[in-house]
Design an enzyme around this catalytic site. Structure first.
Site, PDB file in Angstrom:
ATOM      1  N   ARG A 111      30.184 -12.472 -50.566  1.00 21.35           N
ATOM      2  CA  ARG A 111      30.734 -11.111 -50.574  1.00 21.35           C
ATOM      3  C   ARG A 111      31.879 -10.923 -49.587  1.00 21.35           C
ATOM      4  O   ARG A 111      31.958 -11.611 -48.570  1.00 21.35           O
ATOM      5  CB  ARG A 111      29.627 -10.122 -50.175  1.00 21.35           C
ATOM      6  N   ASN A 139      35.874  -4.225 -60.503  1.00 23.05           N
ATOM      7  CA  ASN A 139      37.094  -4.439 -61.291  1.00 23.05           C
ATOM      8  C   ASN A 139      37.532  -3.170 -62.013  1.00 23.05           C
ATOM      9  O   ASN A 139      38.711  -2.817 -62.011  1.00 23.05           O
ATOM     10  CB  ASN A 139      36.880  -5.559 -62.317  1.00 23.05           C
ATOM     11  N   HIS A 186      23.981   4.469 -59.539  1.00 23.40           N
ATOM     12  CA  HIS A 186      24.638   3.168 -59.333  1.00 23.40           C
ATOM     13  C   HIS A 186      25.927   3.166 -60.155  1.00 23.40           C
ATOM     14  O   HIS A 186      26.008   2.508 -61.188  1.00 23.40           O
ATOM     15  CB  HIS A 186      23.670   2.062 -59.792  1.00 23.40           C
ATOM     16  N   TYR A 212      20.848  -9.887 -45.016  1.00 21.99           N
ATOM     17  CA  TYR A 212      21.894  -9.929 -46.047  1.00 21.99           C
ATOM     18  C   TYR A 212      22.043  -8.632 -46.845  1.00 21.99           C
ATOM     19  O   TYR A 212      21.059  -8.073 -47.339  1.00 21.99           O
ATOM     20  CB  TYR A 212      21.615 -11.074 -47.039  1.00 21.99           C
ATOM     21  N   GLY A 213      23.261  -8.208 -47.037  1.00 21.97           N
ATOM     22  CA  GLY A 213      23.647  -7.155 -47.986  1.00 21.97           C
ATOM     23  C   GLY A 213      22.687  -5.987 -48.082  1.00 21.97           C
ATOM     24  O   GLY A 213      22.297  -5.387 -47.072  1.00 21.97           O
ATOM     25  N   GLY A 214      22.321  -5.694 -49.309  1.00 23.42           N
ATOM     26  CA  GLY A 214      21.482  -4.531 -49.590  1.00 23.42           C
ATOM     27  C   GLY A 214      20.117  -4.570 -48.925  1.00 23.42           C
ATOM     28  O   GLY A 214      19.454  -3.541 -48.798  1.00 23.42           O
ATOM     29  N   TYR A 268      39.258  -6.478 -68.018  1.00 20.96           N
ATOM     30  CA  TYR A 268      40.134  -6.193 -66.876  1.00 20.96           C
ATOM     31  C   TYR A 268      41.117  -5.061 -67.209  1.00 20.96           C
ATOM     32  O   TYR A 268      40.698  -4.017 -67.689  1.00 20.96           O
ATOM     33  CB  TYR A 268      40.841  -7.469 -66.421  1.00 20.96           C
ATOM     34  N   ASN A 297      40.994  -2.815 -70.280  1.00 20.80           N
ATOM     35  CA  ASN A 297      39.951  -1.798 -70.475  1.00 20.80           C
ATOM     36  C   ASN A 297      40.540  -0.382 -70.455  1.00 20.80           C
ATOM     37  O   ASN A 297      39.901   0.567 -70.906  1.00 20.80           O
ATOM     38  CB  ASN A 297      38.843  -1.951 -69.428  1.00 20.80           C
ATOM     39  N   ARG A 305      19.758  -9.755 -52.631  1.00 23.66           N
ATOM     40  CA  ARG A 305      18.683  -8.781 -52.568  1.00 23.66           C
ATOM     41  C   ARG A 305      17.390  -9.411 -53.084  1.00 23.66           C
ATOM     42  O   ARG A 305      17.387 -10.130 -54.069  1.00 23.66           O
ATOM     43  CB  ARG A 305      19.020  -7.554 -53.407  1.00 23.66           C
ATOM     44  N   ARG A 339      26.195  -6.415 -69.819  1.00 28.01           N
ATOM     45  CA  ARG A 339      26.759  -7.682 -70.258  1.00 28.01           C
ATOM     46  C   ARG A 339      25.997  -8.113 -71.488  1.00 28.01           C
ATOM     47  O   ARG A 339      24.864  -8.572 -71.383  1.00 28.01           O
ATOM     48  CB  ARG A 339      26.473  -8.679 -69.130  1.00 28.01           C
ATOM     49  N   ASP A 370      30.664   1.521 -56.354  1.00 25.78           N
ATOM     50  CA  ASP A 370      29.260   1.108 -56.509  1.00 25.78           C
ATOM     51  C   ASP A 370      28.269   2.264 -56.638  1.00 25.78           C
ATOM     52  O   ASP A 370      27.310   2.153 -57.379  1.00 25.78           O
ATOM     53  CB  ASP A 370      28.861   0.222 -55.314  1.00 25.78           C
ATOM     54  N   LYS A 372      21.843   0.352 -50.845  1.00 28.83           N
ATOM     55  CA  LYS A 372      20.874   0.484 -51.939  1.00 28.83           C
ATOM     56  C   LYS A 372      19.633   1.260 -51.497  1.00 28.83           C
ATOM     57  O   LYS A 372      19.078   2.046 -52.253  1.00 28.83           O
ATOM     58  CB  LYS A 372      20.472  -0.896 -52.445  1.00 28.83           C
ATOM     59  N   SER A 376      24.454  -4.850 -61.487  1.00 30.10           N
ATOM     60  CA  SER A 376      25.123  -5.604 -60.423  1.00 30.10           C
ATOM     61  C   SER A 376      25.942  -6.761 -60.998  1.00 30.10           C
ATOM     62  O   SER A 376      25.491  -7.451 -61.912  1.00 30.10           O
ATOM     63  CB  SER A 376      24.082  -6.186 -59.476  1.00 30.10           C
ATOM     64  N   ALA A 377      27.142  -6.945 -60.431  1.00 31.75           N
ATOM     65  CA  ALA A 377      28.027  -8.053 -60.799  1.00 31.75           C
ATOM     66  C   ALA A 377      28.431  -8.035 -62.279  1.00 31.75           C
ATOM     67  O   ALA A 377      28.561  -9.064 -62.919  1.00 31.75           O
ATOM     68  CB  ALA A 377      27.404  -9.397 -60.407  1.00 31.75           C
ATOM     69  N   CYS A 378      28.633  -6.829 -62.837  1.00 29.79           N
ATOM     70  CA  CYS A 378      29.131  -6.695 -64.212  1.00 29.79           C
ATOM     71  C   CYS A 378      30.514  -6.053 -64.234  1.00 29.79           C
ATOM     72  O   CYS A 378      30.949  -5.535 -65.249  1.00 29.79           O
ATOM     73  CB  CYS A 378      28.178  -5.853 -65.048  1.00 29.79           C
ATOM     74  N   GLY A 379      31.197  -6.042 -63.103  1.00 30.17           N
ATOM     75  CA  GLY A 379      32.585  -5.598 -63.110  1.00 30.17           C
ATOM     76  C   GLY A 379      32.823  -4.152 -62.682  1.00 30.17           C
ATOM     77  O   GLY A 379      33.857  -3.584 -63.022  1.00 30.17           O
TER      78      GLY A 379
HETATM   79  C1  OXD Z   1      24.473  -4.862 -56.124  1.00 25.09           C
HETATM   80  C2  OXD Z   1      25.474  -4.606 -55.073  1.00 25.09           C
HETATM   81  O1  OXD Z   1      23.735  -5.859 -56.049  1.00 25.09           O
HETATM   82  O2  OXD Z   1      26.261  -3.682 -55.239  1.00 25.09           O
HETATM   83  O3  OXD Z   1      24.401  -4.053 -57.056  1.00 25.09           O
HETATM   84  O4  OXD Z   1      25.469  -5.312 -54.057  1.00 25.09           O
HETATM   85 MN    MN Z   2      25.708  -2.428 -56.887  1.00 23.05          MN
END
Ligand code: OXD
Ligand code: MN
Length: 593
Positions: A378, A267, A239, A210-212, A502, A505, A73, A409, A286, A219, A261-264
Site C-alpha cells: 500500500r 481508480n 464503503h 497493518y492497515g485496517g 479506467y 469508464n 485485514r 468483479r 474508500d 474500517k 476491496s481492490a476492485c478499482g
Molecule cells: C480495503 C481497503 O481492504 O480499503 O477495502 O483497505
Molecule cells: Mn476499502
C-alpha cells in the site's frame, strides 16, 4: 504533548484505565503538528522500521516492510461483540461481550511494557462538520501514528472540541519489551483480535500493525462502528468512493460508488476521462458518510484525509492522479525498494528495474520467482496532494449525491451497466453484489463471493437489519439518488477484458449523467434498465459491435442460476431478511422466465 493538556474527564479516566492495564513506559499525546510527524518518522528511521527515501525521488517519504505474516485485514479474526448474537448476524464472528472483554484484558495485560502509549485524538471528516465524528486511538505503534496523521485529521484541534461523544479505539501490536526483549522492525503478535463493541461503540485491536487492522479510524470506526451509529440515527456509513463529474456544458453532479476491496475504487475516484470536455474530481476513494440535508437530498463527506491505496498495478498510465498524490509526504508499505532509494511495484513502469530489494528484504531481479511487492502492498498519501481533489472535498456540509453505483468483479453474466427501477430495486441490486476475491484480505484470491453493498467484511451489525435500514432510508430521503450496477470486468472467451475500463469508464458515467437529467431513454430488461447501444458514447474506442453487444448480453439461464444463488444466499438471514427483497428476487425470476 503532555497528558496535562487533556481536560476531558472521560478521556482521562479511560487513558488511566488502559495505562494500568497495558503498562506502557510513557504516555504521549499527539498534537498533530508537522514537527511531531518529523520526530516520529525520524524515530522510526532510527529504530530500523522506516527507510527514508531519496529526497530527489520522493520528498519527505518513507519505506517500510511488515512482518510477512501481517500483510492484510484478518477477517476471520474480526469480531462484532453485540450483547445478543442475532445483532451481529450470520456473517460476522461473534463472542459474548463480557467473555470477550475478559479474553482481551488477558491479552492487553502488560502488552505495552517498554513502549510509549500514544494518544491520537482524530476527527473522521472535516473538524466541526455535522457529518463528522470523533475518535481517540491509544496505540503503542509509532508506525500507526504516522499513518493516522496522513489518513485522518489528528491532534490538538480535535482535543479542543472534544466532548464525551467519541469512540475509544484501543490498539496494541502485542509485542511488549519485557525483561530487555529486543525490539524488531515490525512488532506484531501471532494472536490477532480485531474487536468491535457496537452497543458501547468501542474498538479493541490486538496483534497486528497493518492497515485496517491497526489504523482504527478506517474500517473499524468509519465502517463497522459508524454503520451502527448510522442505523441508529438515520444516515449511511458506506464503503464508497465519492466523485464530482462535470459535463462539457459545465453541469456538475456527485456520485458515490461501492465496490469490494481492490476492485478499482481508487481508480474511479481519480479517473482521467477519455471523452473531451468531461471532468472528474475526487472527494474520497474508500468511505462515504451520508446524511439527509434540509432540502431532502443525501449529502456525503469523505471521513478520511488520505488514501491507503493498493500499490501494484498503479501507474502513471492507469492512475496518473494517484501517482501524483504519492510523489511526496507518503509512506510505502510492502512494496520494493530501488537501489537509488525510490520505490517500485509490479506494473508501475514498463521498464522493470534491473535490481530491487523485495518486500521480504531479499535481493530481487526479473528472474526472481516471486513478485517484488506484496499484492496488498500500500501507499499512504495525503488526499490534498491529489491533482483532481474536489473544491468541496472538505466542505463541512458534504456534497449532494445524485447517483449511487454498486459493482463487483464478474468475468461473466453481469452487464456493463444496469439502472435500478427504483430505490427498493436498487437495494436489491446492492444486496446481491458479488465479486471475485482479491488480496486485500487474507484468503484465497479469485473466488466468487457475495459481498452485499461491498460491506461484507465491514458491516457492524446484522446484514439483514442493514438491508432493512437501506429500504427505510429510501422512504426518508425525499429526493433519493438513482441507483446503478456496473461491471467493468467482463471477459471474452479467451479471458481478455472486453471493456478498457479506467478513463473509458467516463462513457458509462456520461450515460448515467444523461439518465439523471432524463436526456436519454433506457431499455427495460428483466434485470433493470440498460442503455440503448446508440446512447453509450463509444467514439474513438476500438470496440467491435460484437463485443459491445457482449457487454450487455443478458443470458437468461445464467441469470436464473444467479437467482438461485441469491435465494440460497438470502436464506442465511432468516427472519431478518426484509420481505421487500424476497419480492424483488421473485419478481426477477418471474421476468426471466
Ligand atoms: C480495503 C481497503 O481492504 O480499503 O477495502 O483497505
Ligand atoms: Mn476499502
Amino acid at each position: 504533548m503532555d497528558i496535562s493538556y487533556i481536560k476531558n474527564q472521560k478521556l482521562l479516566n479511560w487513558i488511566n484505565e488502559i495505562k494500568e492495564l497495558c503498562n506502557p513506559n510513557s504516555i504521549y499525546v499527539c498534537d498533530g503538528s508537522q514537527e511531531e510527524y518529523n520526530n516520529i518518522t525520524q524515530q522510526l528511521v532510527d529504530s530500523g522500521t522506516f527507510i527514508k527515501l531519496n529526497e530527489n525521488k520522493k520528498l519527505n517519504s518513507f519505506y517500510c516492510v511488515s512482518s510477512p505474516d501481517d500483510v492484510a485485514r484478518v477477517e476471520d479474526r474480526t469480531f462484532i461483540c453485540s450483547k445478543n448474537q442475532i445483532d451481529a448476524g450470520p456473517i460476522n464472528n461473534w463472542m459474548e461481550p463480557t467473555e470477550m472483554k475478559i479474553l482481551l484484558k488477558g491479552l492487553f495485560k502488560n502488552s505495552m511494557i517498554g513502549r510509549t502509549m500514544y494518544v491520537i485524538p482524530f476527527s473522521m471528516g472535516p473538524i466541526g462538520s455535522k457529518i463528522s465524528h470523533i475518535g481517540v486511538q491509544l496505540t503503542d505503534s509509532p508506525y500507526v501514528v504516522a499513518n493516522m496523521k496522513i489518513m485522518t485529521r489528528i491532534g490538538k484541534n480535535v482535543l479542543d472540541i472534544l466532548d464525551n461523544d467519541f469512540v475509544p479505539c484501543l490498539h496494541s501490536v502485542g509485542f511488549p519489551l519485557t525483561n530487555g526483549t529486543k525490539d524488531v522492525s515490525w512488532p506484531c503478535n501471532k494472536t490477532k483480535y480485531i474487536v468491535h463493541f457496537p452497543e458501547e461503540k468501542s474498538i479493541w485491536s490486538f496483534g497486528s500493525g497493518y492497515g485496517g487492522n491497526a489504523l482504527l479510524g478506517k474500517k473499524c470506526f468509519a465502517l463497522r462502528i459508524a454503520s451502527v451509529m448510522a442505523k441508529e440515527n438515520s444516515w449511511l456509513a458506506e464503503h464508497m468512493l465519492i466523485v464530482g463529474i462535470t459535463s462539457p456544458e459545465g453541469k456538475k453532479k456527485y456520485i458515490a460508488a461501492a465496490f469490494p476491496s481492490a476492485c478499482g475504487k481508487t481508480n474511479l475516484a481519480m479517473l482521467q476521462p477519455t471523452l473531451p470536455g468531461w471532468k472528474v474530481e475526487t472527494v474520497g476513494d474508500d468511505i462515504a458518510w451520508m446524511k439527509i440535508g434540509n432540502d431532502g437530498r443525501l449529502y456525503a463527506i469523505n471521513p478520511e484525509a488520505g488514501f491507503f491505496g493498493v500499490a501494484p498495478g498503479t501507474s502513471y498510465k492507469t492512475n496518473y492522479n494517484a501517482m501524483k498524490s504519492l510523489e511526496k509526504n507518503s509512506i510505502f508499505t510492502n512494496v520494493a525498494l530501488t537501489d537509488d532509494g525510490n520505490i517500485w511495484w509490479e506494473k508501475m513502469t514498463d521498464h522493470i528495474p534491473e535490481h530491487l530489494t523485495d518486500w521480504k528484504k531479499r535481493s530481487w531481479t526479473n528472474d526472481s520467482q516471486e513478485p517484488s511487492s506484496h499484492p496488498n502492498s500500500r501507499f499512504t498519501a495525503p488526499a490534498n496532494q491529489c491533482p483532481t481533489i474536489d473544491v468541496n472535498w472538505e466542505n463541512p456540509n458534504g456534497v449532494p449525491i445524485d447517483a449511487i453505483l454498486f459493482g463487483g468483479r464478474r468475468a461473466t453474466v453481469v452487464p456493463l451497466v444496469t439502472e435500478a427501477l427504483n430505490w427498493q430495486h436498487g437495494v436489491f441490486l446492492g444486496s446481491s453484489v458479488s465479486s471475485e476475491t482479491t488480496a486485500a484480505a487474507v484468503g484465497a484470491v479469485g473466488q466468487l463471493r457475495r459481498d452485499p453493498f461491498a460491506m461484507l467484511p465491514f458491516c457492524g451489525y446484522n446484514m439483514g437489519d442493514y438491508f432493512k435500514h437501506w429500504i427505510e432510508m429510501g422512504k426518508k430521503i425525499k429526493h433519493p439518488p438513482k441507483i446503478y450496477y456496473v461491471n467493468w470486468f467482463r471477459k471474452d472467451k479467451d479471458g481478455n477484458f472486453i471493456w478498457n475500463g479506467y478513463g473509458d469508464n467516463i462513457r458509462v458515467l456520461k450515460w448515467i449523467f444523461e439518465r439523471i437529467d432524463e436526456k436519454v431513454e433506457a431499455n427495460e430488461t428483466p434485470i433493470g434498465k440498460i442503455p440503448h447501444l446508440k446512447d453509450l458514447d463509444i467514439s474513438d474506442l476500438n470496440l467491435s459491435k460484437e463485443n459491445l453487444e457482449k457487454l450487455f448480453e443478458i443470458d437468461k439461464n445464467a441469470y436464473l442460476k444467479d437467482v438461485e444463488s441469491i435465494k440460497e444466499y438470502y436464506k442465511k438471514f432468516g427472519e431478518k431478511l426484509p420481505n421487500e427483497l424476497l419480492q424483488e428476487v421473485d419478481e426477477l425470476e418471474k421476468k426471466l422466465k
